[in-house]
Scaffold this active site. Sequence first.
Site, PDB file in Angstrom:
ATOM      1  N   ALA A 226       0.831  -1.214   0.000  1.00 14.67           N
ATOM      2  CA  ALA A 226       0.000   0.000   0.000  1.00 14.67           C
ATOM      3  C   ALA A 226       0.865   1.264   0.000  1.00 14.67           C
ATOM      4  O   ALA A 226       1.921   1.280   0.632  1.00 14.67           O
ATOM      5  CB  ALA A 226      -0.913  -0.020   1.231  1.00 14.67           C
ATOM      6  N   PRO A 227       0.438   2.305  -0.728  1.00 15.48           N
ATOM      7  CA  PRO A 227      -0.807   2.419  -1.499  1.00 15.48           C
ATOM      8  C   PRO A 227      -0.760   1.815  -2.910  1.00 15.48           C
ATOM      9  O   PRO A 227      -1.732   1.942  -3.645  1.00 15.48           O
ATOM     10  CB  PRO A 227      -1.014   3.940  -1.583  1.00 15.48           C
ATOM     11  CG  PRO A 227       0.386   4.489  -1.592  1.00 15.48           C
ATOM     12  CD  PRO A 227       1.183   3.579  -0.690  1.00 15.48           C
ATOM     13  N   GLY A 228       0.350   1.180  -3.297  1.00 13.70           N
ATOM     14  CA  GLY A 228       0.305   0.443  -4.557  1.00 13.70           C
ATOM     15  C   GLY A 228       1.258   0.901  -5.636  1.00 13.70           C
ATOM     16  O   GLY A 228       1.142   0.473  -6.787  1.00 13.70           O
ATOM     17  N   GLY A 229       2.236   1.745  -5.279  1.00 14.87           N
ATOM     18  CA  GLY A 229       3.181   2.239  -6.295  1.00 14.87           C
ATOM     19  C   GLY A 229       4.005   1.118  -6.922  1.00 14.87           C
ATOM     20  O   GLY A 229       4.123   1.028  -8.144  1.00 14.87           O
ATOM     21  N   ASP A 245      -0.837  -6.179   2.090  1.00 17.19           N
ATOM     22  CA  ASP A 245      -0.696  -5.035   3.006  1.00 17.19           C
ATOM     23  C   ASP A 245      -2.046  -4.824   3.692  1.00 17.19           C
ATOM     24  O   ASP A 245      -3.080  -4.798   3.007  1.00 17.19           O
ATOM     25  CB  ASP A 245      -0.305  -3.762   2.218  1.00 17.19           C
ATOM     26  CG  ASP A 245       0.261  -2.675   3.116  1.00 17.19           C
ATOM     27  OD1 ASP A 245      -0.377  -2.360   4.145  1.00 17.19           O
ATOM     28  OD2 ASP A 245       1.336  -2.131   2.798  1.00 17.19           O
ATOM     29  N   ASP A 283       8.820  -3.736   0.408  1.00 16.82           N
ATOM     30  CA  ASP A 283       9.119  -2.346   0.787  1.00 16.82           C
ATOM     31  C   ASP A 283       8.469  -2.055   2.140  1.00 16.82           C
ATOM     32  O   ASP A 283       8.062  -0.929   2.408  1.00 16.82           O
ATOM     33  CB  ASP A 283       8.574  -1.416  -0.313  1.00 16.82           C
ATOM     34  CG  ASP A 283       9.029   0.032  -0.153  1.00 16.82           C
ATOM     35  OD1 ASP A 283      10.127   0.255   0.383  1.00 16.82           O
ATOM     36  OD2 ASP A 283       8.273   0.943  -0.561  1.00 16.82           O
ATOM     37  N   LYS A 313      15.286  -1.057   5.913  1.00 16.61           N
ATOM     38  CA  LYS A 313      15.286   0.230   6.637  1.00 16.61           C
ATOM     39  C   LYS A 313      16.399   0.154   7.678  1.00 16.61           C
ATOM     40  O   LYS A 313      16.238  -0.490   8.718  1.00 16.61           O
ATOM     41  CB  LYS A 313      13.933   0.459   7.325  1.00 16.61           C
ATOM     42  CG  LYS A 313      12.719   0.087   6.476  1.00 16.61           C
ATOM     43  CD  LYS A 313      12.431   1.108   5.410  1.00 16.61           C
ATOM     44  CE  LYS A 313      11.316   0.595   4.493  1.00 16.61           C
ATOM     45  NZ  LYS A 313      10.997   1.447   3.377  1.00 16.61           N
TER      46      LYS A 313
END
Length: 361
Positions: A226-229, A245, A283, A313
Amino acid sequence: MTNGGRAGAVWQNGRVFTEQRVVVSAAEESLPLAIRELELELGPEAAVEPIGPETVVVTAPGLTAQEVADRCEEAPLVFPRHLTVESALLAPDADLDRIADAALEAVREAGVESDIAVQSWVSGRSGYDFGPAQAFAAVADRLRGAGYEVARSGRFHTLSCCLTDRGVLLGVNETRDSLSDWPGGGVRLSKSRDQISRAEFKLEEAIGEFGLELPEGGRAVDFGAAPGGWTRILRLHGLRVWAVDPGDLDERLDGDDGIRHLALTAGRFLRSNRTVFDVAVNDMRMDPDLSCDLMVRAAETLAPGALAVVTLKTGSREVLETVDAGLRRLGEAYEILHARQLRHNRHEITVIARKRSGAPS
Ligand SMILES: C[S@@+](CC[C@H](N)C(=O)[O-])C[C@H]1O[C@@H](n2cnc3c(N)ncnc32)[C@H](O)[C@@H]1O
């Protein structure tokens, strides 16, 4: 002043090189990490000297850009993101004519015969009366006038022109030793009207920078979608996507029957999933240890040789140790192909990996 970076001949892989002053660029906030990686990898004989907020010059007996590039890929060193060599350093009051003359001399000295990419950028605050675009134009004009074909990228050799506080650095090297075919590693991607998230740039950059080939028509799982990129980018490459997600996907993805949204955490999804995937991307905003554990578990649902793209991260404390532990954990199920802090990564790195043939399916 030109120096050609020369301090003696060196044999490497059957080729003769001259010792070079190797110019390494990293993200400004990550330069100390890049320096530490270089010092640890190259040992006490190497001198690493900052020449700008995101640039250092590395020297060591016999060191060449090719060796530094190979070590960056193999170790891997994740924070260096661009390499060139210092062929000439002109005083900061050099004008465009002088820069163009020196560029032509450096290109000839390097033995470049017909075509070359020219890349120009600024490191630090530029006190020059001109910018990198004017430097590019002056150098390109002079080289064209001397019979060279000039491009911005995609050539066997690259001439770098970096405007630093200390002067104008010119470097000619083989592009395969540059790590990135963008000026100083500064990839520029344009925002499309359909873009769903800025995170899209990270996946686009990874695909372009590492020349990733995604299996058209294959199945991809997108953890933390999310949001889906990333899901949108994977669809553009012809993959069917399982978008995992708990968060919502952008409504522009509604109605695309190549996307299945599983509103679950990645852990819950893996407990019930029976689908075999050709690609896994991750991600997720998650502690890197947990994220790597999850990728190792996810390997069981991947086809042999499946490709994985993971952002880790790293945070800002004990970063090298975190990176090292993450890569070792991923290495239990994957062969690490690349690991680097890309231009669109902030406090994170991108890892490209392939499922090991021995890893369980
Ligand atoms: C940086 S965003 C991803 C952006 C996405 N790649 C894009 O391009 O739109 C991180 C996402 O990770 C998701 N996330 C965090 N923990 C998760 C978990 N355990 N399982 C699945 N998704 C998770 C969050 O809900 C959030 O949507």
